[in-house]
Design an enzyme around this catalytic site. Structure first.
Site, PDB file in Angstrom:
ATOM      1  N   PRO A  99       0.846  -1.201   0.000  1.00 13.20           N
ATOM      2  CG  PRO A  99      -0.582  -1.470   1.830  1.00 13.20           C
ATOM      3  CD  PRO A  99       0.628  -2.055   1.163  1.00 13.20           C
ATOM      4  N   GLY A 101       2.034   5.349   0.396  1.00 15.50           N
ATOM      5  CA  GLY A 101       1.792   6.556   1.194  1.00 15.50           C
ATOM      6  C   GLY A 101       1.346   6.290   2.617  1.00 15.50           C
ATOM      7  N   GLY A 103       3.536   4.566   5.022  1.00 15.33           N
ATOM      8  CA  GLY A 103       4.658   4.253   5.912  1.00 15.33           C
ATOM      9  C   GLY A 103       5.257   2.875   5.756  1.00 15.33           C
ATOM     10  CG  LEU A 104       3.208  -0.284   5.259  1.00 19.70           C
ATOM     11  CD1 LEU A 104       2.116  -1.263   4.838  1.00 19.70           C
ATOM     12  CD2 LEU A 104       3.795  -0.718   6.613  1.00 19.70           C
ATOM     13  N   GLY A 105       7.114   1.879   3.163  1.00 15.33           N
ATOM     14  CA  GLY A 105       8.308   1.899   2.318  1.00 15.33           C
ATOM     15  C   GLY A 105       8.044   1.623   0.849  1.00 15.33           C
ATOM     16  CB  SER A 106       5.027   1.669  -1.299  1.00 16.94           C
ATOM     17  OG  SER A 106       4.719   2.803  -2.008  1.00 16.94           O
ATOM     18  CB  SER A 107       8.110   5.962  -2.556  1.00 19.05           C
ATOM     19  OG  SER A 107       8.658   6.423  -1.391  1.00 19.05           O
ATOM     20  CB  ALA A 109       9.897  -1.181  -2.092  1.00 22.05           C
ATOM     21  CG  ASP A 149      12.175   4.023   4.633  1.00 18.32           C
ATOM     22  OD1 ASP A 149      12.667   3.976   5.772  1.00 18.32           O
ATOM     23  OD2 ASP A 149      11.090   4.580   4.386  1.00 18.32           O
TER      24      ASP A 149
HETATM   25  C1  MEV Z   1      10.100   7.279   6.772  1.00 15.69           C
HETATM   26  O1  MEV Z   1       9.773   5.924   6.479  1.00 15.69           O
HETATM   27  C2  MEV Z   1      11.078   7.346   7.896  1.00 15.69           C
HETATM   28  C3  MEV Z   1      11.517   8.739   8.328  1.00 15.69           C
HETATM   29  O2  MEV Z   1      12.428   8.533   9.425  1.00 15.69           O
HETATM   30  C4  MEV Z   1      12.214   9.497   7.222  1.00 15.69           C
HETATM   31  C5  MEV Z   1      13.538   8.883   6.787  1.00 15.69           C
HETATM   32  O3  MEV Z   1      14.155   8.138   7.545  1.00 15.69           O
HETATM   33  O4  MEV Z   1      13.975   9.223   5.660  1.00 15.69           O
HETATM   34  C6  MEV Z   1      10.346   9.554   8.842  1.00 15.69           C
END
Ligand code: MEV
Length: 315
Positions: A99, A101, A103-107, A109, A149
């Site tokens: 999914p 946007g 917080g699961l690192g899609s961009s 990845a 990430d």
């Molecule tokens: C984003 O997944 C994690 C943050 O710490 C930003 C980053 O580490 O680049 C918020």
């Protein structure tokens, strides 16, 4: 000629935001992936296709002439075209089951899989070279990215990361399951990171105390992960959530999801940038189903995930 690569999404177990200021973070890659297929074509265009749409630009154009979210791909394509003085075209197809946007690192990845896939059309790049290319690409849309990430997406498993020294694998016989619940509130990572910067500037003393606490917490969590001590890892996660609340990246919805998850799991926190996105909670076989059920009863979208130990895969 065709090249395919896939890369996993991630959760941040500990240390999001603080990692931007040089502290350590602990991340794990998860069993959800992006696959990128790249093909050399006979025309002179760079075409990128994803579920977000399609862009088409001449191979001789500038990478930033396409809309924001497509720039990492045109950046990588242009970099390879220029480096190898290639005068044909490229078609790049992105297929994700992470999914986006939330917080699961899609961009990240996507950047890693694209760097792996496109570069291999031209030469055999090492994982470190692919990581550098992916990080450069990611920074075309998010300048302050810590690189955490992308790093876990390339190498997989559970890692400790800091901007200065890079990553260390944490060897663990992890037998936990994560329950991930999605608030469905999408966020812009760079906006939430700017908000934290502002908080830090306004509250230098509080922020530096939080940094000290976070560092100690990460030491304890690192040891607990190595020993597979779920009780301590869970407690550390819930403690980390308090620090994230103090820097202003949590919200009511996330906190009500965390409260429910904590009733049956070892601990829970938001993961990634916050300001929406996902929460993670730590479970094992005994409390996995109960935790999923509790969240589903309140109509939250949730699923279980395990740590992926593969990282970037090329075919
Ligand atoms: C984003 O997944 C994690 C943050 O710490 C930003 C980053 O580490 O680049 C918020």
């Amino acid at each position: 000629m065709k090249s395919v690569a896939s890369a996993p999404g991630k959760v941040i177990l500990f240390g999001e935001h603080f990692v931007v200021y040089g502290l350590k973070a602990i991340l794990g890659s998860i069993d959800r992936r992006v696959t990128v297929t790249s093909i050399k074509t006979d025309n002179k265009d760079i075409i990128v296709k994803s579920s977000l749409g399609e862009v088409n630009m001449p191979s001789s154009g500038k990478y930033d002439q396409v809309k924001g979210s497509f720039r990492p791909f045109t950046f990588i394509a242009k970099k390879m075209i220029d480096k190898f003085q290639y005068d044909g075209g490229l078609e790049i197809i992105i297929d994700s089951n992470i999914p986006s946007g939330v917080g699961l690192g899609s961009s990240s990845a996507c950047c890693v899989a694209a760097a792996g896939s496109i570069s291999r059309l031209f030469s055999d790049f090492s994982r470190d070279e692919i990581l550098n290319l992916a990080m450069e690409a990611e920074r075309t849309i998010f300048r302050e990215a810590s690189g955490a990430d992308s790093t876990v997406s390339v190498f997989g498993g559970i890692i400790e990361y800091d901007k200065e020294t890079g990553y260390n694998k944490i060897e663990s016989s992890s037998n936990f399951y994560l329950v991930i619940a999605n608030s469905k509130q999408t966020h812009s990572t760079s906006k939430v990171v700017s908000k934290v910067k502002h908080f830090k500037e306004e509250n230098e003393k509080v922020f530096s105390e939080l940094c000290e606490n976070e560092s100690k917490l990460i030491e304890t969590a690192h040891k607990a992960i190595k020993e597979n001590d779920l009780v301590v890892i869970g407690k550390c996660m819930s403690e980390n959530q308090k620090y994230l609340e103090q820097i202003g990246v949590s919200n009511e919805k996330l906190e009500s999801m965390i409260k429910i998850a904590k009733e049956t799991s070892y601990g829970a926190k938001l993961t990634g940038a916050g300001g929406g996105g996902c929460i993670i909670s730590l479970t094992d076989e005994a409390n996995l189903e109960k935790t999923l059920k509790k969240l589903q009863e309140k109509n939250y979208e949730c699923f279980s995930a395990r740590i992926d130990f593969q990282g970037l895969d090329t075919f």
